[in-house]
Design an enzyme around this catalytic site. Structure first.
Site, PDB file in Angstrom:
ATOM      1  N   ARG A  27     -22.204   7.362  42.675  1.00  0.00           N
ATOM      2  CA  ARG A  27     -21.406   6.391  41.685  1.00  0.00           C
ATOM      3  C   ARG A  27     -20.425   7.145  40.522  1.00  0.00           C
ATOM      4  O   ARG A  27     -19.506   6.940  40.077  1.00  0.00           O
ATOM      5  CB  ARG A  27     -22.426   6.485  41.370  1.00  0.00           C
ATOM      6  N   LYS A  58     -29.034  18.734  50.482  1.00  0.00           N
ATOM      7  CA  LYS A  58     -30.048  17.623  51.461  1.00  0.00           C
ATOM      8  C   LYS A  58     -30.786  18.243  52.300  1.00  0.00           C
ATOM      9  O   LYS A  58     -30.947  19.438  52.735  1.00  0.00           O
ATOM     10  CB  LYS A  58     -29.546  16.880  52.104  1.00  0.00           C
ATOM     11  N   ASP A  83     -21.448  13.903  53.827  1.00  0.00           N
ATOM     12  CA  ASP A  83     -22.523  13.917  52.025  1.00  0.00           C
ATOM     13  C   ASP A  83     -24.285  15.183  52.157  1.00  0.00           C
ATOM     14  O   ASP A  83     -24.606  15.141  52.980  1.00  0.00           O
ATOM     15  CB  ASP A  83     -22.868  12.601  51.263  1.00  0.00           C
TER      16      ASP A  83
END
Ligand code: BES
Ligand code: MN
Ligand code: ZN
Length: 534
Positions: A390, A316, A309
């Site tokens: 999600r 990030k 991720d």
């Protein structure tokens, strides 16, 4: 997609897979089923038991435990003589090694401090034994035996202590050096631990505990290995291959992995939107375990399998970004749990679902403001591409409906906010069913893999309103763990559901890294549901 870019995509994917094929052999670790140690139980008197090292527990630095009091005078005499010299420390886990003490068949006797007698517990025994195991793994002894303390109240307590001890020993012996050319392994590793008791009935309890403990530890080791592997090796396809391998190991396990094309036909627009920015093909891994009655409804475990991720276009920060290889820990814990259930042949039906993808920035990746349609038909405005967990989970949760589940539990490294709220000791728990929530909280407490429940209600739901779609994928500043769960709750209305946020508990910094949690919690729940324990 025009044919040329489709071809290029396929070629890029194949090249990546080939690049690492064969470079690191035996990528699927622990084909010996996780444990390199063997754990046994024996009804025998300690003084007559032939072992390279007999471990005896001592309280308050000088007081032999009740089980030592039961030894014959000659054996007791050598222990008391050694204790009298006062070299054994009082602190829990202090040790004193005796070589060839009279009265014993054992080559060595290790006196192990268990701390104060009045505050003794299974937890104390497990942590003292971690020290003993580490010591014996380094020295020349290859097998050892613990005379099981008799200070436990009843069979349940003895069961929990013995099981916890096996899990702690495996935790202590775990190492991850698959990607190192030079393995720094002990010359004479410990290979066997026997739990001794003179009592035949107690031996049956210990036997069950050891069996459950080593299956749970093997499941944890599988979860740890998958998690510790880097993102370029442990890809969605790698996870799918691991599931297939498990499927071949047991006749009760069946593995399938849906391709992107199949997911497209199902309308999994949310999941596929995440993988658009990646050159690795997304997979929806399904691992079915049939141990229960034909018509009994399964428990469905859904684990986030995000193999790396980077955040996507909402990139990030680079510090510690390597740790985002752990974003598949939920999925790994599902595979580990299914392996453990299959090893124990639990009389229960179970389904594991692992939606798996990478989340990377790319010209084809999700952009803030993009709107996608989920399999359930709800449209989602992606305001932050880093809230991708999600998005892959919601389609997997809709897919879970087809199994007519008794309960669905999803497990995900979902929010950094959960680490802020609960730190690294406790997993977050959110649920649409109080009984299921209590069942999981209780199970976590009993096996020392704790969770804590957070609330959900309409006030939080409001944070997810979108100007342009049915739902936004982020809920603004406050309560990040709760709004993430509220997002998922939109897709779990048809069944009893609980969500475990393991962002803080799935791994720790330092050389041990992945923890294998929450395999213990899930196993405790499933052992109880399948009536293997009370
Ligand atoms: N995988 C992360 C959550 C995470 C972060 C787990 C740090 C463990 C440590 C997840 O996909 C994520 O990025 N969540 C965002 C959500 C936010 C954009 C609403 C987060 O927590 O920052
Ligand atoms: Mn993210
Ligand atoms: Zn993530």
């Amino acid at each position: 997609m025009p044919w040329c870019s489709a071809r290029a995509g396929i070629r890029a994917r194949t090249m990546r897979n080939n690049l690492f094929a064969g470079r690191i052999p035996n990528l699927i670790p622990h084909d010996n089923n996780g444990t390199s140690m063997r754990y046994l139980t024996k009804t025998a008197s300690a003084e007559d038991f032939a072992t390279q090292c007999l471990i005896l527990g001592v309280f308050d630095g000088k007081q032999p435990g009740a089980s030592i009091a039961g030894l014959p005078a000659s054996a007791r005499k050598s222990i008391l003589a050694a204790l009298k010299k006062g070299d054994l420390g009082e602190n829990s886990a202090a040790t004193l090694m005796l070589y060839g003490p009279p009265g014993f068949k054992a080559e060595r006797v290790l006196l192990l401090s268990l701390g104060e007698k009045k505050s003794f517990s299974g937890k104390k025994l497990a942590s003292a034994m971690e020290t003993a195991i580490a010591l014996l793994n380094k020295n020349a002894a290859r097998d050892c035996a613990l005379l099981m303390p008799e200070e436990f109240q009843d069979h349940n307590e003895a069961y929990a202590a013995a099981r916890g001890l096996v899990i702690a020993a495996e935790e202590q012996l775990y190492h991850f050096d698959q990607c190192k050319s030079k393995k720094n392994r002990p010359k004479k590793p410990l290979g066997k631990l026997t739990l001794l008791t003179p009592d035949r009935k107690r031996a049956n309890t210990l036997k069950k505990a050891v069996k459950h403990g080593s299956a749970i530890a093997s499941g944890m080791n599988l979860a740890k290995d998958l998690a510790n592997l880097p993102g370029n090796i442990c890809t969605p396809s790698y996870l799918a291959d691991t599931a297939r391998k498990l499927g071949r190991k047991s006749t009760r396990l069946k593995a399938t992995a849906l391709t992107e094309k199949q997911m497209q036909r199902l309308g999994m627009g949310a999941l596929l939107s995440v993988s658009r920015g990646s050159r690795e093909a997304a997979k929806l891994i399904i691992l079915e375990y049939r141990g229960g009655k034909e018509n009994s409804r399964p428990v469905v475990l859904v684990g986030k399998g995000l193999t790396f991720d980077a955040g996507g276009i909402s990139l990030k920060p680079s510090a510690n970004m390597d740790e985002m290889k752990y974003d598949m820990c939920g999925g790994a814990s599902v595979l580990g749990t299914l392996q453990a259930c299959a090893e124990l042949e639990l009389p229960i039906n179970l389904v594991g679902i692992v939606p798996s993808s990478e989340n990377l920035p790319d010209g084809n990746a999700n952009k803030p403001g993009d709107i996608v349609t989920s399999m359930a038909g709800l449209t989602i405005e992606i305001l932050n591409t880093d809230a991708e967990g999600r998005l892959i989970l919601c389609d997997a949760l809709t897919y879970a409906e087809r199994f007519k589940p008794a309960a669905v539990i999803d497990i995900a490294t979902l929010t950094g906010a959960c680490v802020i709220a609960l730190g690294h000791h406790t997993s977050g728990l959110l649920a649409n069913d109080d009984k299921l929530a209590d069942e999981l909280l209780q199970a976590g407490m009993e096996i020392r893999d704790p969770a804590w429940r957070l609330p959900m209600n309409e006030d939080y739901d409001k944070q997810l309103e979108s100007n342009f779609a049915d739902l936004a994928n982020i809920g603004g500043k406050g309560a990040g763990t709760i709004t993430a769960a509220c997002f998922l709750a939109n897709f779990t209305k048809k069944y009893k559901w609980a969500h475990l946020d393991i962002a803080g508990t799935a791994w720790k910094s330092g050389d041990k890294k992945a923890t294998g949690r929450p395999v213990p919690l899930l196993m405790q729940m499933l052992l109880k549901r399948s009536k293997q324990i009370e």
